[in-house]
Design a protein around this motif. Structure first.
Motif, PDB file in Angstrom:
ATOM      1  N   ALA A  93       0.937  -1.252   0.050  1.00 18.35           N
ATOM      2  CA  ALA A  93       0.111  -0.136   0.022  1.00 18.35           C
ATOM      3  C   ALA A  93       0.857   1.158   0.030  1.00 18.35           C
ATOM      4  O   ALA A  93       0.364   2.329  -0.456  1.00 18.35           O
ATOM      5  N   LEU A 103      -4.352   0.284  -5.861  1.00 20.50           N
ATOM      6  CA  LEU A 103      -4.475   1.378  -4.827  1.00 20.50           C
ATOM      7  C   LEU A 103      -5.939   1.378  -4.410  1.00 20.50           C
ATOM      8  O   LEU A 103      -6.396   1.492  -3.485  1.00 20.50           O
ATOM      9  N   LEU A 118      -2.163   2.760   3.511  1.00 20.79           N
ATOM     10  CA  LEU A 118      -2.484   3.332   2.105  1.00 20.79           C
ATOM     11  C   LEU A 118      -2.630   4.818   2.432  1.00 20.79           C
ATOM     12  O   LEU A 118      -2.294   5.774   1.374  1.00 20.79           O
TER      13      LEU A 118
END
Length: 500
Positions: A93, A103, A118
């Motif tokens: 991520a 993503l 992320l």
């Protein structure tokens, strides 16, 4: 070769690629080390990924290392983004080369830890950011608001977030649009107050000064955030001394309340009042009364460093608004940190004491016949001549330290004018600065200096500086802010906005 030597060889920068390939094939630990090397070729990274994918749990560390490896190809990162283990997906991520499509998938990952990673990656596509801002996990949303590239409209949307940590960050960044000032969480309200100036807080001060949280009330007591005498009157009578301390140091606190604070039970409140450059003479006289009644013994104690009482005495002795008789009373205590040289720079000392200070301070410096004659003449005149005449003779003396009397308001104005026009700035520069703060300095000289931009720092120290001089200094780019502050404080006090 033992295992430690093999580990060292796997890390060594000069190890040939064939040897690295051989080491990586021996066990998962060595393969993980090889996969972590900065100089790993992308083809070898892909080779390791293929091997690790079919070897199960022992090789999970290798896959994590490859997920962080700059040489890992984007196609392999896309595959790793779907890895069943969240620890691998979490590393993917944040990888710079992870494909945008991956993503987008990770934004809906079942693991909040993966989604938080992320949210912390360097570059985040707009669509992914939008989804993460609405994430069900407060940790994810908190990570999003901490991003340096967070957009204002995104932050404003989180001003009423259910997670208090998110709201605190939004408030600290200044994007809550007022909702933070009434937030049920005290930490949010504190951050909201810290971010705002007086102009921004003014509509809410009536409630903020009564806030149940001590920290909020402390913050709204300082000058930058509060220039409202009515609000400050409330804070000046707060049950908590830390709040009263802020009000005591605020120049916009009503005069009557500043005078009352001179008898406060808390020493730190008294110290704050003593440091207030706008403290009125009545308040400073009250401080001297309090010092004399409560802290006389402490004021006399010797010591290298100033304690709180020592600092208070020092500030009151040096304050330009302390009345002459209060200075006399304070000096009579014999405060340990009193200095005759400092007293020579303060305008309000009684003339008889100032003459004594000057003679005592310069006694060891008298050198020439001319200086000895001047010293003797001043010493004799102090017992027979009017004190103003003695002060005038000190100002005209060849003795440098005696000329320091120009700071004293009891010197005849004509002697001050004579000195101002004839003194050599190269020799008597410090004395001229002190003279600028002297309330007895004739107006025409004050105006001349202000107009030319000379001695403005000293002029602004004069608590009785005429409005005409202030008006000139407000146009000086270097001193305008200080001059305007004085004008504003005077306007408030003149308007009688002093609830007592």
């Amino acid at each position: 070769m033992d295992s430690d030597e093999q580990v060292a060889e796997a890390w060594r920068s000069g190890t040939p690629l064939p040897r690295l390939r051989e080491l990586a094939g021996r066990d998962a630990r060595l393969a993980r080390i090889v996969a972590s090397r900065i100089d790993l070729p992308s083809e070898f990274a892909e080779e390791l990924a293929e091997r690790a994918a079919g070897l199960g749990a022992p090789w999970l560390g290798v896959q994590r290392a490859l997920a962080a490896q700059p040489a890992t190809p984007a196609a392999r990162l896309a595959l790793l983004a779907a890895h069943p283990d969240a620890s691998v997906r979490r590393v993917v991520a944040v990888h710079r080369e992870t494909p945008e499509k991956s993503l987008t998938v990770l934004a809906d990952d079942e693991s909040a830890t993966v989604r938080r990673s992320l949210a912390a990656r360097e570059r985040l596509p707009y669509e992914v950011a939008t989804r993460l801002l609405a994430d069900e996990s407060g940790e994810v949303r908190l990570t999003m608001v901490r991003r340096v590239d967070a957009r204002p409209e995104e932050l404003r949307a989180l001003a009423i977030d259910p997670d208090v940590r998110v709201r605190r960050v939004v408030a600290a960044l200044g994007y809550a649009d007022g909702a933070d000032l009434t937030d049920p969480d005290a930490g949010v309200r504190r951050n909201a107050v810290r971010r705002r100036s007086f102009a921004e807080l003014a509509p809410r001060l009536a409630s903020l000064v009564r806030d149940e949280d001590l920290g909020v009330r402390e913050l709204v007591a300082v000058r930058y955030r509060n220039q409202d005498p009515v609000a400050l009157a409330v804070l000046a009578t707060d049950a908590e001394s830390s709040v009263r301390r802020g009000a005591a140091g605020n120049p916009f606190t009503p005069v009557g309340h500043l005078i009352a604070l001179a008898d406060d039970a808390d020493l730190e409140v008294l110290c704050a009042l003593g440091r207030n450059e706008f403290a009125p003479a009545q308040a400073l006289a009250g401080l001297v009364d309090t010092i004399t009644d409560r802290y006389a013994d402490a004021a006399r104690q010797e010591g290298y460093a100033l304690d709180q009482v020592g600092n208070l005495v020092h500030d009151v002795l040096g304050h330009p608004a302390t009345p002459p008789e209060s200075l006399r009373r304070l000096h009579a205590l014999g405060p340990s940190h009193f200095h005759e040289g400092n007293a020579m720079s303060q305008p309000n000392w009684p003339a008889d004491l100032l003459i004594d200070f000057g003679l005592s301070y310069c006694a060891s410096t008298v050198d020439t016949d001319e200086e000895r004659a001047s010293f003797a003449a001043v010493g004799a005149a102090r017992h027979t001549a009017p004190l103003q005449e003695v002060l005038a003779s000190m100002v005209r003396s060849p003795i440098y330290y005696l000329r320091g009397a120009v700071a004293n308001r009891h010197v005849p104005p004509e002697a001050l004018a004579e000195y101002a026009r004839g003194a050599d700035p190269e020799v008597d520069g410090y004395h001229l600065d002190d003279l600028a703060a002297n309330p007895a300095l004739p107006l025409e000289i004050q105006l001349a200096w202000a107009t030319s931009g000379s001695r403005c720092r000293g002029l602004l120290k004069n608590p009785e500086l005429p409005d005409a001089v202030l008006a000139v200094i407000t146009e000086d780019e270097h001193w305008a802010d200080e001059a305007r502050l004085i004008v504003t404080v005077r306007a408030h006090r003149a308007a009688g906005e002093t609830p007592c």
